[in-house]
Design an enzyme around this catalytic site. Structure first.
Site, PDB file in Angstrom:
ATOM      1  N   HIS A 293       0.844  -1.392   0.141  1.00  0.00           N
ATOM      2  CA  HIS A 293      -0.277   0.195   0.532  1.00  0.00           C
ATOM      3  C   HIS A 293       0.852   1.415  -0.459  1.00  0.00           C
ATOM      4  CE1 HIS A 293      -3.369  -2.657   2.392  1.00  0.00           C
ATOM      5  NE2 HIS A 293      -3.581  -2.914   1.054  1.00  0.00           N
TER       6      HIS A 293
ATOM      7  N   GLU B 153       0.946   4.190   3.058  1.00  0.00           N
ATOM      8  CA  GLU B 153       1.874   3.358   4.666  1.00  0.00           C
ATOM      9  C   GLU B 153       3.376   3.783   4.044  1.00  0.00           C
ATOM     10  OE1 GLU B 153       0.262  -0.689   4.404  1.00  0.00           O
ATOM     11  OE2 GLU B 153      -2.130   0.834   4.177  1.00  0.00           O
TER      12      GLU B 153
ATOM     13  N   HIS C 210       3.271  -3.036   6.877  1.00  0.00           N
ATOM     14  CA  HIS C 210       1.753  -2.597   6.954  1.00  0.00           C
ATOM     15  C   HIS C 210       2.143  -1.144   7.572  1.00  0.00           C
ATOM     16  CE1 HIS C 210      -0.417  -4.587   3.682  1.00  0.00           C
ATOM     17  NE2 HIS C 210       0.103  -5.929   4.161  1.00  0.00           N
TER      18      HIS C 210
ATOM     19  N   GLU D 276       2.039  -4.474  11.567  1.00  0.00           N
ATOM     20  CA  GLU D 276       1.511  -3.306  11.168  1.00  0.00           C
ATOM     21  C   GLU D 276       2.092  -2.146  11.707  1.00  0.00           C
ATOM     22  OE1 GLU D 276      -1.544  -2.323   9.778  1.00  0.00           O
ATOM     23  OE2 GLU D 276      -2.216  -4.225   8.660  1.00  0.00           O
TER      24      GLU D 276
END
Length: 1220
Positions: free
Chosen positions: A922, A925, A1019, A1104
């Site tokens: 992504h 990010e 991420h 994350e």
């Protein structure tokens, strides 16, 4: 009978008197004794209940039959006084005991018996007033605790009984009050609301609340609450609008506002607002509100209430109504599709991109308010009785419940023949190292050398000086001509490639000294050029004539018409040599006017800047940094963007060093959101004050930047930049619109743009008005990032968190549901922040998070490759594949070189287990890339732990899975307009090449029986704090479906918890309680789930990292910086080394504390809500200020909303899943 007595005696051993009375009453019931006795016994019980809490408690205790006896008597007695006594007892019991005792009465069948009693009592003519008062009082208390109360009341015909009583006895306030209270309970059921509405209840309520009067304020309060509940029905709301009641409500509100000087009747004022809030849920209501001048009325009354804190509920509710009624507008764009178009090689048959290509051009111009469902009354089918207990019956439909789907089953996917195409990407499995001189007792020391025992944190901006005569071109952070003139270029590598650590030491020049020198140099430049306009330019990559004269003037950008004095400047700049006219093949890199621009310097600049940089670079004193401005420019020339960018942003050219200071999470001032919303509403009320002037527009190729001195100038035409349009609203306020992801018409969140032409001491407000997520860490202390070129020139080359009065809220812009791909969330959100710039005429950059471009990655990889010791580290950089626009997707292999080329050592080398890492699927990010940078630097360092780690594993790393998205400033998608992390199940080689081939690598490893021990995809997360992991577990997934019996049957190796547990012990930013190991249906095509289920990797994770900061551990209360992100990447490596030790056969006896599985499961009893894993209970504290992100208020935030001053609704992402 005897059994009943035993229970009674057991329950009331401590209170023989009440036991005796209840036994007596029970006997009367069975023997139909005289009513006098029943009257006497019930009056005695009433006396005890009124005087003793102990009696009340024991009558409603578990196992007590007291309530059954009373209800049985109530059902059977014909004596009025006995009935009244029992009703009084029930009122006492329920009033004193709160909700639990009311629920207890409901479970004993109380509501049905009392409704039947109401029916019987209504048959008397005239009905007994006292009896009616008591029945209505008790029903109003227990009704909300009975889920089926609305249906029972309707079936029994109770609705009309109550309504008719109010109509007949309108002046009898003692009777009307409990009737209204019960009517309010009836109205919670939408079917009842419609039924009552047809019988004239709305008109009746307006008779009660009608013209302003301070008499009977208690009655008025209940009537308004009832009216607000009734108007939630669209049928009733329409009836109220048609009869002109919106104007009536506004008039009454203004009267109360004027007369309630001491604010004693705030609840009545709030009740009027709640009714307005209900009626404006429909389009007709909103129109009537605007026609009745409601916006101005509520705006002015709420502004007058601001001074009194206790009136906040009125201000908040007024704000909510105004936001809802603010006319919906489409964004001021020709189309919401991206400004840039990329023709796909294949158009998908289904999915969002297929829909986008098939859309007629005008659909995204339509503003549609279909949320109202004006033409369909679903009330009759919509049995939403009281939903207090919804949480207890919580069920998540998104959690995968099919055990067969949950069991990992290795699927080859492609044949061995097909997978052979990946053999060349695994040279480590075939290399015999015969050509290497490996037998060396003393390997050469690494050129890349950091004396760090923990993780290496290397600033990415620094400098090296070319060895050679001092008269050669200075190469530094400040200004660089890019390589020597063209004649010398040839095949010669750039100078930095030849530099060794020793050369740098020989020069005797540390980073601090060089930066200090630059400050002195620029101070002298400042003296020479004090009167020159400081219009700092960008670096450009555009063609210039090859016969350019020496000097910097010839290559100036045409769009900056500078004063003649600047253009004619011929003063020598000895520190600059010939800046701006050095040629490359095809394109030139040209630096703007910085060489002759005076730089603001501060007193004692030398000492201040040097000391601050010492702190920043203390950990990397004697190794070259990974940033090289010349190399960056070289790489940018080969980076292919859809918009064919010709400019380079200064932060990417200069690089970024983590600042030497901590940046705390911002404390949000009270009331900031409503202040911003009020200012937005002023735009509608005072339209003439709004400038509405376009100052930047990507969609208009002929657009020219305004020349006025007091207007900010914007730009985003560089790698990873995203800003589409800027509109000046007020003198120092600008609305900014972001570009959609290419081949998409949404995903706006990432921003990165340049601002210039500012004045210091002025508060500039920026509103980014087309964000899409329904909540953001900007509401919880996160700040945007700013990079100042003046600061960088003053030896502070870093991004810093800036901005005050930051908030994130739903605005009045929307798009049609067709354009939104059928999504429900059609409204946009605003990020607003205010900035004071430190320098005049600076060039500043703003970003959502620390930018990390594709060119930066390529530069870092080249620097790592050139600096590593090939005798110690096995490093191979290959190309996994080409992206859609022709950029290469790098694949990195890192491990330790074999000790020698003897057979045993080669075998040990080849049999090391694999660890497969990927990041940046992504583009928005960017923190994932900084974590990956920390991992790569640690793996390439000469740290003894890093060497041990290399000897343990072979690392296969794809550091950027979505290069095209990153280059073109997308937030989530690739050029195919799709989220690549939803394509792992069946990636298309033409549309998703990076995913197709990354999965191919993993399938190849599975085919040759070399399954990775760990797979981790890095991420970023915009809605939670800390760093945490998502993994995959059958047992925990089944456990979360509340089927505990099924979860007990599942046998599973709990090794998937080992790595997160280790990280929670060694990485300060990591938080175990935020981790989840649940597999959801909506995630079945993500990397984590596919690698676990199809490839068979048990330890398959998504890691994350927060975009905001931490709320636990060492970094609690601090915003995260690149230092902490890089540290996390290094700590991940340390965790892998510990994992190796824990999983090796000799040390497999793991301490039970490390993997206390069941306890962790209970500790983290988090709800996992559809459709995204990341909504584990939102980890945010509530605000003092009530914040309503939805602004639609159809979500019925409850009538007590504003009374609970610190209420904050939890919101749930509908479309734009944050994690994975």
């Amino acid at each position: 009978m005897s059994k009943l007595k035993v229970v009674s005696e057991k329950s009331f051993t401590n209170n023989s008197r009440i036991v005796g009375l209840l036994a007596q009453l029970e006997k009367i019931n069975t023997e139909s004794a005289e009513s006098d006795v029943a009257r006497y016994v019930t009056s005695k019980i009433l006396h005890l209940v009124q005087s003793q809490e102990k009696t009340r408690r024991e009558m409603t205790a578990k196992g007590s039959t007291g309530m059954e006896v009373l209800l049985s008597t109530l059902e059977n007695t014909k004596d009025l006084q006995t009935t009244l006594n029992i009703l009084s007892i029930l009122v006492e019991l329920v009033s004193a005991g709160g909700g639990r005792r009311a629920s207890f009465l409901v479970t004993k069948g109380g509501s049905q018996i009392l409704l039947q009693l109401l029916m019987n009592a209504s048959k008397e003519c005239p009905p007994n007033e006292e009896l009616m008062v008591q029945i209505h009082s008790i029903l109003a208390k227990i009704g909300p605790k009975d889920k089926k109360f609305g249906v029972k009341a309707r079936i029994n015909g109770a609705l009309n009984i109550t309504l008719n009583l109010i109509k007949q006895y309108l002046q009898n306030h003692r009777l009307v009050l409990p009737c209204l209270q019960l009517l309010r309970v009836y109205s919670a059921n939408s079917v009842n609301s419609v039924s009552l509405g047809k019988n004239g209840v709305v008109e009746l309520m307006f008779k009660i609340i009608g013209p302003f009067s301070k008499k009977n304020s208690g009655l008025m309060k209940v009537a308004l609450d009832t009216l607000a509940a009734l108007l939630k029905s669209k049928t009733n709301a329409r009836r109220a609008v048609e009869r002109g009641y919106v104007q009536v409500l506004l008039t009454i509100y203004v009267d109360w506002h004027r007369h309630d000087n001491r604010h004693r009747n705030m609840l009545i004022r709030k009740g009027i607002l709640q009714s307005l809030k209900s009626v404006t849920n429909i389009k007709l209501g909103r129109k009537a509100f605007i026609d009745a001048n409601g916006m101005k009325i509520l705006y002015h009354t709420s502004q007058e209430c601001l001074a009194v804190r206790t009136l906040d509920p009125l201000v908040n509710t007024s704000s909510l109504i105004m936001r809802k009624c603010f006319p919906k507008n489409r964004l001021p764009l020709p189309t919401i599709k991206s400004s840039f178009h990329f023709q796909l090689p294949v158009i998908p048959v289904t999915g969002p991109v297929a829909q986008l290509y098939s859309l007629p051009p005008e659909v995204d111009d339509v503003v549609d308010e279909s949320d109202d469902n004006d033409d369909t009354d679903l009330e009759a089918e919509n049995e939403t009785e009281n939903e207090d207990d919804l949480d207890q019956n919580f069920k998540n439909d998104d959690i995968e419940t099919d055990i067969n789907k949950l069991k990992p089953q290795q699927e080859p996917g492609r044949t061995i023949e097909e997978l052979k195409m990946y053999e060349h990407l695994f040279p480590e499995l075939v290399d015999d190292f015969q050509d290497y001189d490996l037998i060396s007792k003393e390997p050469k020391p690494l050129a890349f050398e950091g004396k760090v025992r923990g993780p290496i944190v290397v600033p990415t901006a620094g400098e090296e000086e070319a060895a050679g005569n001092s008269g050669s071109l200075r190469k530094g952070v400040v200004m660089k001509a890019n390589v020597s003139p063209k004649g010398d270029e040839g095949d010669k590598k750039p100078t930095f490639m030849d530099l060794e650590g020793e050369d740098i030491k020989d020069n005797g020049r540390t980073l601090q000294q060089q930066l200090g020198d630059q400050n002195r140099t620029f101070s002298s430049a400042h003296g020479l050029n004090n009167d020159i306009v400081k219009a700092l330019d960008r670096i450009t990559l555009q063609n210039v004539p090859s016969q350019t004269a020496p000097g910097f003037t010839a290559g100036m950008k045409k769009d900056y018409s500078l004063p003649l004095t600047v253009v004619a400047c011929t003063k020598a700049c000895p520190h600059m040599a010939t800046c701006g006219n050095l040629l490359f093949e095809g394109r030139t890199v040209q630096l703007g006017k910085l060489c002759c621009t005076g730089v603001e310097t501060e007193d004692d600049e030398d000492t201040e800047s040097t000391s601050s940089v010492e702190q920043a670079s203390v950990e990397v004193a004697d190794g070259p940094t990974l940033h090289d401005s010349d190399l960056y420019i070289e790489i940018v020339k080969n980076t292919k963007s859809v918009a064919e960018y010709s400019e380079v942003a200064y932060p990417d050219y200069f690089g970024h060093v983590p600042p030497p200071f901590k940046e705390p999470i911002l404390e949000r001032p009270y009331g900031v959101q409503r202040t911003k919303i009020a200012q937005d509403i002023e735009r509608l009320i005072h339209h003439s004050d709004i400038m509405d002037r376009v100052v930047y527009d990507l969609d208009d190729p002929n657009y020219t930047i305004p020349e006025e001195g007091d207007i900010l100038k914007f730009n985003s035409k560089f790698e990873s930049g995203n800003l589409r349009k800027v509109i000046q609203i007020r003198k120092n306020e600008y609305d900014l619109i972001l570009n959609s992801d290419i081949n998409s018409n949404h995903y706006h969140q990432w921003f990165y743009f340049e601002v210039s032409g500012m004045r210091p001491g002025v508060a500039y407000r920026f509103n980014i008005i087309n964000c899409e997520k329904s909540n953001s860490q900007f509401n919880y202390g996160m700040q945007p990032l700013m990079y100042s070129v003046q600061e960088a020139l003053n030896a502070r080359p870093w991004w810093t968190r800036v901005g005050t009065d930051i908030c994130y809220y739903k605005n009045h812009f929307s798009r049609s549901s067709i354009a939104a791909g059928g999504q429900k969330g059609k409204s946009y959100y605003t990020i607003t922040f205010t900035v004071n710039f430190p320098h005049k005429d600076d060039v500043c950059y703003f970003a959502y998070h620390y930018p990390y471009t594709y060119s930066t990655l390529q530069m870092h990889l080249q620097k790592l490759e050139s600096a590593h010791n090939p005798q110690q580290i096995y490093f191979r950089k290959a190309v996994l594949c080409e992206t859609l626009s022709g950029n290469s997707c790098p694949l990195v292999t890192i491990t330790a070189m074999p000790e020698s080329n003897y057979y045993e050592h080669i075998c040990q080398f080849r049999n090391r287990p694999y660890v497969f890492l990927s990041a940046r699927v992504h583009p928005g990010e960017t923190n994932a890339s900084w974590v990956m940078k920390g991992t790569l630097e640690y793996l390439m360092s000469n740290n003894p732990t890093a060497q041990s780690l290399r000897e343990c594993y072979i690392f296969k790393i794809v550091p950027m899975l979505n290069p095209d998205g990153v280059i073109n400033g997308n937030h989530r998608c690739s050029l195919s307009g799709e989220d690549l992390n939803r394509q792992w199940q069946s990636p298309n080689p033409d549309l998703h090449p990076t995913i197709y081939h990354a999965k191919g690598l993993l399938q190849y490893l599975a085919a040759v029986k070399r399954l990775p021990l760990v797979y981790c995809d890095y991420h970023g997360h915009s809605r939670k704090k800390n760093v945490f992991m998502y993994g995959c577990s059958i047992k925990e997934t089944v456990w979360h479906t509340s089927d505990s019996a099924a979860s007990c049957d599942v046998m599973e190796d709990i090794g998937y918890r080992t790595l997160p547990k280790i990280l929670s012990h060694i990485a300060p930013a990591f938080c175990m309680s935020s981790c989840s190991f649940v597999v959801e249906k909506s995630k079945e095509s993500t990397a984590r789930v596919v690698v676990w289920r199809e490839i068979g990797v048990q330890r398959s994770y998504t890691m994350e990292s927060t975009l905001c900061g931490c709320d636990q551990g060492k970094y609690k209360g601090l915003q995260i910086s690149t230092r902490e992100l890089e540290e996390m990447g290094a700590k991940f490596c340390v965790g892998l080394l510990r994992l190796k030790r824990l999983t090796s056969p000799l040390e497999y006896n793991m301490s039970s504390s490390l993997l206390d599985f069941e306890n962790d499961l209970i500790e983290s009893s988090c709800k996992v809500t559809s459709p995204t894993t990341y909504v584990l209970d939102e980890d945010e504290p509530r605000f003092l200020e009530e914040v309503d992100y939805s602004a639609e208020s159809n979500d019925e935030l409850d009538i007590e909303l504003a009374e609970n001053a610190d209420y904050e609704p939890s919101t749930q992402e509908e479309v734009l899943s944050d994690s994975e």
